[in-house]
Write a protein that holds these residues in place. Structure first.
Motif, PDB file in Angstrom:
ATOM      1  N   LEU A 173       0.829  -1.208   0.000  1.00 23.75           N
ATOM      2  CA  LEU A 173       0.000   0.000   0.000  1.00 23.75           C
ATOM      3  C   LEU A 173       0.862   1.256   0.000  1.00 23.75           C
ATOM      4  O   LEU A 173       0.542   2.260  -0.646  1.00 23.75           O
ATOM      5  CB  LEU A 173      -0.934  -0.013   1.215  1.00 23.75           C
ATOM      6  N   ALA A 174       1.985   1.197   0.774  1.00 25.40           N
ATOM      7  CA  ALA A 174       2.876   2.357   0.817  1.00 25.40           C
ATOM      8  C   ALA A 174       3.492   2.605  -0.552  1.00 25.40           C
ATOM      9  O   ALA A 174       3.635   3.755  -0.996  1.00 25.40           O
ATOM     10  CB  ALA A 174       3.965   2.136   1.858  1.00 25.40           C
ATOM     11  N   ARG A 175       3.853   1.545  -1.275  1.00 29.09           N
ATOM     12  CA  ARG A 175       4.432   1.692  -2.613  1.00 29.09           C
ATOM     13  C   ARG A 175       3.428   2.330  -3.563  1.00 29.09           C
ATOM     14  O   ARG A 175       3.788   3.127  -4.432  1.00 29.09           O
ATOM     15  CB  ARG A 175       4.864   0.329  -3.148  1.00 29.09           C
ATOM     16  N   GLN A 176       2.153   1.996  -3.380  1.00 30.76           N
ATOM     17  CA  GLN A 176       1.125   2.574  -4.239  1.00 30.76           C
ATOM     18  C   GLN A 176       0.962   4.068  -4.013  1.00 30.76           C
ATOM     19  O   GLN A 176       0.507   4.796  -4.896  1.00 30.76           O
ATOM     20  CB  GLN A 176      -0.217   1.861  -4.022  1.00 30.76           C
ATOM     21  N   GLY A 177       1.328   4.538  -2.815  1.00 32.23           N
ATOM     22  CA  GLY A 177       1.190   5.953  -2.517  1.00 32.23           C
ATOM     23  C   GLY A 177       2.374   6.791  -2.945  1.00 32.23           C
ATOM     24  O   GLY A 177       2.317   8.023  -2.880  1.00 32.23           O
ATOM     25  N   VAL A 237      12.197   2.432  -4.493  1.00 34.10           N
ATOM     26  CA  VAL A 237      11.704   2.152  -3.137  1.00 34.10           C
ATOM     27  C   VAL A 237      12.781   1.449  -2.326  1.00 34.10           C
ATOM     28  O   VAL A 237      13.252   0.373  -2.717  1.00 34.10           O
ATOM     29  CB  VAL A 237      10.431   1.282  -3.187  1.00 34.10           C
ATOM     30  N   ASN A 238      13.190   2.071  -1.243  1.00 33.87           N
ATOM     31  CA  ASN A 238      14.103   1.450  -0.281  1.00 33.87           C
ATOM     32  C   ASN A 238      13.394   1.159   1.043  1.00 33.87           C
ATOM     33  O   ASN A 238      13.474   0.076   1.589  1.00 33.87           O
ATOM     34  CB  ASN A 238      15.319   2.359  -0.038  1.00 33.87           C
ATOM     35  N   ASN A 239      12.703   2.170   1.555  1.00 40.31           N
ATOM     36  CA  ASN A 239      11.915   2.038   2.780  1.00 40.31           C
ATOM     37  C   ASN A 239      10.587   2.720   2.513  1.00 40.31           C
ATOM     38  O   ASN A 239      10.463   3.945   2.612  1.00 40.31           O
ATOM     39  CB  ASN A 239      12.643   2.694   3.961  1.00 40.31           C
ATOM     40  N   ASP A 268       6.090   8.783   4.382  1.00 39.08           N
ATOM     41  CA  ASP A 268       6.012   9.874   5.352  1.00 39.08           C
ATOM     42  C   ASP A 268       6.639  11.147   4.790  1.00 39.08           C
ATOM     43  O   ASP A 268       6.115  12.253   4.975  1.00 39.08           O
ATOM     44  CB  ASP A 268       6.718   9.476   6.649  1.00 39.08           C
ATOM     45  N   ALA A 269       7.799  10.978   4.096  1.00 39.93           N
ATOM     46  CA  ALA A 269       8.474  12.153   3.532  1.00 39.93           C
ATOM     47  C   ALA A 269       7.613  12.803   2.457  1.00 39.93           C
ATOM     48  O   ALA A 269       7.516  14.045   2.373  1.00 39.93           O
ATOM     49  CB  ALA A 269       9.822  11.738   2.955  1.00 39.93           C
ATOM     50  N   ARG A 270       6.959  11.989   1.632  1.00 42.02           N
ATOM     51  CA  ARG A 270       6.106  12.561   0.592  1.00 42.02           C
ATOM     52  C   ARG A 270       4.911  13.286   1.198  1.00 42.02           C
ATOM     53  O   ARG A 270       4.486  14.333   0.711  1.00 42.02           O
ATOM     54  CB  ARG A 270       5.627  11.458  -0.348  1.00 42.02           C
ATOM     55  N   LEU A 271       4.389  12.714   2.294  1.00 47.69           N
ATOM     56  CA  LEU A 271       3.261  13.363   2.962  1.00 47.69           C
ATOM     57  C   LEU A 271       3.657  14.726   3.495  1.00 47.69           C
ATOM     58  O   LEU A 271       2.901  15.699   3.403  1.00 47.69           O
ATOM     59  CB  LEU A 271       2.745  12.454   4.095  1.00 47.69           C
ATOM     60  N   VAL A 272       4.887  14.806   4.042  1.00 45.31           N
ATOM     61  CA  VAL A 272       5.374  16.095   4.543  1.00 45.31           C
ATOM     62  C   VAL A 272       5.509  17.095   3.402  1.00 45.31           C
ATOM     63  O   VAL A 272       5.152  18.277   3.525  1.00 45.31           O
ATOM     64  CB  VAL A 272       6.715  15.900   5.278  1.00 45.31           C
ATOM     65  N   ARG A 273       5.998  16.620   2.264  1.00 43.67           N
ATOM     66  CA  ARG A 273       6.160  17.514   1.124  1.00 43.67           C
ATOM     67  C   ARG A 273       4.817  18.007   0.612  1.00 43.67           C
ATOM     68  O   ARG A 273       4.678  19.149   0.190  1.00 43.67           O
ATOM     69  CB  ARG A 273       6.898  16.792   0.000  1.00 43.67           C
ATOM     70  N   MET A 274       3.828  17.123   0.698  1.00 47.01           N
ATOM     71  CA  MET A 274       2.524  17.506   0.154  1.00 47.01           C
ATOM     72  C   MET A 274       1.772  18.461   1.084  1.00 47.01           C
ATOM     73  O   MET A 274       1.125  19.396   0.628  1.00 47.01           O
ATOM     74  CB  MET A 274       1.677  16.252  -0.090  1.00 47.01           C
ATOM     75  N   ARG A 275       1.867  18.223   2.340  1.00 43.62           N
ATOM     76  CA  ARG A 275       1.097  19.071   3.262  1.00 43.62           C
ATOM     77  C   ARG A 275       1.925  20.214   3.819  1.00 43.62           C
ATOM     78  O   ARG A 275       1.399  21.157   4.391  1.00 43.62           O
ATOM     79  CB  ARG A 275       0.569  18.236   4.427  1.00 43.62           C
ATOM     80  N   GLY A 276       3.271  20.118   3.699  1.00 41.66           N
ATOM     81  CA  GLY A 276       4.155  21.118   4.260  1.00 41.66           C
ATOM     82  C   GLY A 276       4.684  20.676   5.602  1.00 41.66           C
ATOM     83  O   GLY A 276       4.212  19.712   6.202  1.00 41.66           O
TER      84      GLY A 276
END
Length: 361
Positions: free
Chosen positions: A252-256, A263-265, A271-279
């Protein structure tokens, strides 16, 4: 199986006498003591050494019955109750229960003498209790020279002078030999009163069944082994389920993640992408929503500029009519879980303007 019935000698005699009961009849008899064997031994004690009473006693437990009997005996006996042994019996179909009272020292003397002779009796029955309970009047029986008398609630040694006083002048009915032998057989089959109670209860030898113990040991080992296998199976099932959940989570994480991203982790990259998207911090959307909500709550205020940096801080330029409105906006922002630090506000005409830095606490 045969049973040996031994008559203890009275004060006027020196020798033991015995009977052997088998198949519901008296099969043998003799003087002295019977030959040692594995047959149960019932000892008949002389009537003159035992005092008999009858009373209605509580039937909840043997201890309660004996305790109640000791109270009755204490009132009727001249000897101190501490020196007396009290036993309680039962006669079939009767409400009143027989109570036997004998000196503790006498009981000890009998048992010691019998032990020296190699005899450990299974039961000790007062001689009058061999006779059946008459519906009325009294019965008399002669056990080889020792005569006893039995009434509905009395039992004692026959005496030429005392018996008329005890019976109130009623002459006891002499039992025939056949009736006496039948009474002995019945009393041995179900003793109405056994003096071997309490302190003088016969100690039973406990035979250890080692074969049964070994079987129980193997059964215990089998149960523990099966339990261990069940536990190991459950642990393996939980492990497999955890691995499956972890694989599904990773999928599921890979799909996001962004398409084509190496993909390494997966979880960390997501989590890093979520931070980038929301700030950073609480994210731009959440922080801006708190600012807009505070401005709507304070009429007369106006937002002139907005900037959000990578640290999660939001710099806003606010215009207000007075100092109170500025403080109200700052209070609303802080009430929503953010920090709000104002800069120096400038007066321009009738309005105040300045910057407020909003960041997570």
């Amino acid at each position: 199986m045969s049973t040996n019935v031994v008559f203890l000698p009275s004060t006027s005699e020196e020798n033991y006498r015995w009977l052997r009961v088998g198949n519901g009849v008296i099969a043998a008899r003799g003087e002295g003591l019977p030959a040692a064997d594995d047959s149960p031994a019932f000892v008949i004690v002389p009537a003159e050494d035992v005092t008999l009473h009858w009373a209605a006693l509580p039937d909840r437990s043997a201890a309660q019955s004996v305790a109640a009997a000791r109270v009755l005996v204490a009132d009727a006996s001249a000897a101190p109750i501490g020196e007396l042994h009290v036993a309680v019996g039962r006669e079939a179909g009767e409400t009143d229960r027989p109570i036997g009272v004998v000196s503790t020292a006498q009981m000890q003397h009998w048992l010691v003498s019998l032990a020296k002779a190699g005899l450990d009796p299974d039961a000790m029955i007062p001689a009058p209790m061999l006779l059946p309970r008459p519906a009325e009047g009294y019965l008399r029986a002669d056990f080889g020279g020792d005569a006893v008398v039995r009434g509905a609630s009395a039992g004692f040694a026959d005496d030429q002078q005392l018996t008329p006083l005890m019976t109130g002048g009623v002459a006891p009915v002499m039992m025939a030999r056949e009736a006496i032998e039948a009474a002995i057989v019945a009393a041995v089959a179900a003793p109405p009163l056994d003096l071997r109670q309490g302190l003088f209860t016969k100690r039973r030898r406990v035979d250890i069944n080692w074969r049964l113990i070994r079987r129980l040991g193997w059964i215990t080992v089998a149960i523990l082994t099966i339990s261990l296998f069940i536990s190991l199976t459950q642990i393996m099932q939980y492990g497999f389920a955890a691995d499956a959940i972890e694989r599904r989570t990773d999928l599921l994480a890979r799909q996001g993640l962004a398409r084509g991203e190496t993909v390494n982790n997966a979880a960390q990259q997501l989590d890093a992408r979520l931070v980038r998207m929301r700030g950073a911090g609480m994210g731009f959307s959440t922080t801006a929503a708190a600012v807009f909500d505070a401005i709507r709550a304070v009429p007369g205020t106006e937002l002139r500029g907005l900037a959000f940096d990578q640290k999660g801080q939001l710099d806003m330029t606010l215009v207000a009519q007075n100092q109170g409105q500025l403080l109200d906006v700052i209070s609303h922002i802080r009430a929503q879980g953010f920090g709000a630090e104002p800069s120096t506000f400038q007066q321009s005409g009738n309005r105040l303007s300045g910057r407020i830095t909003v960041k997570p606490k």
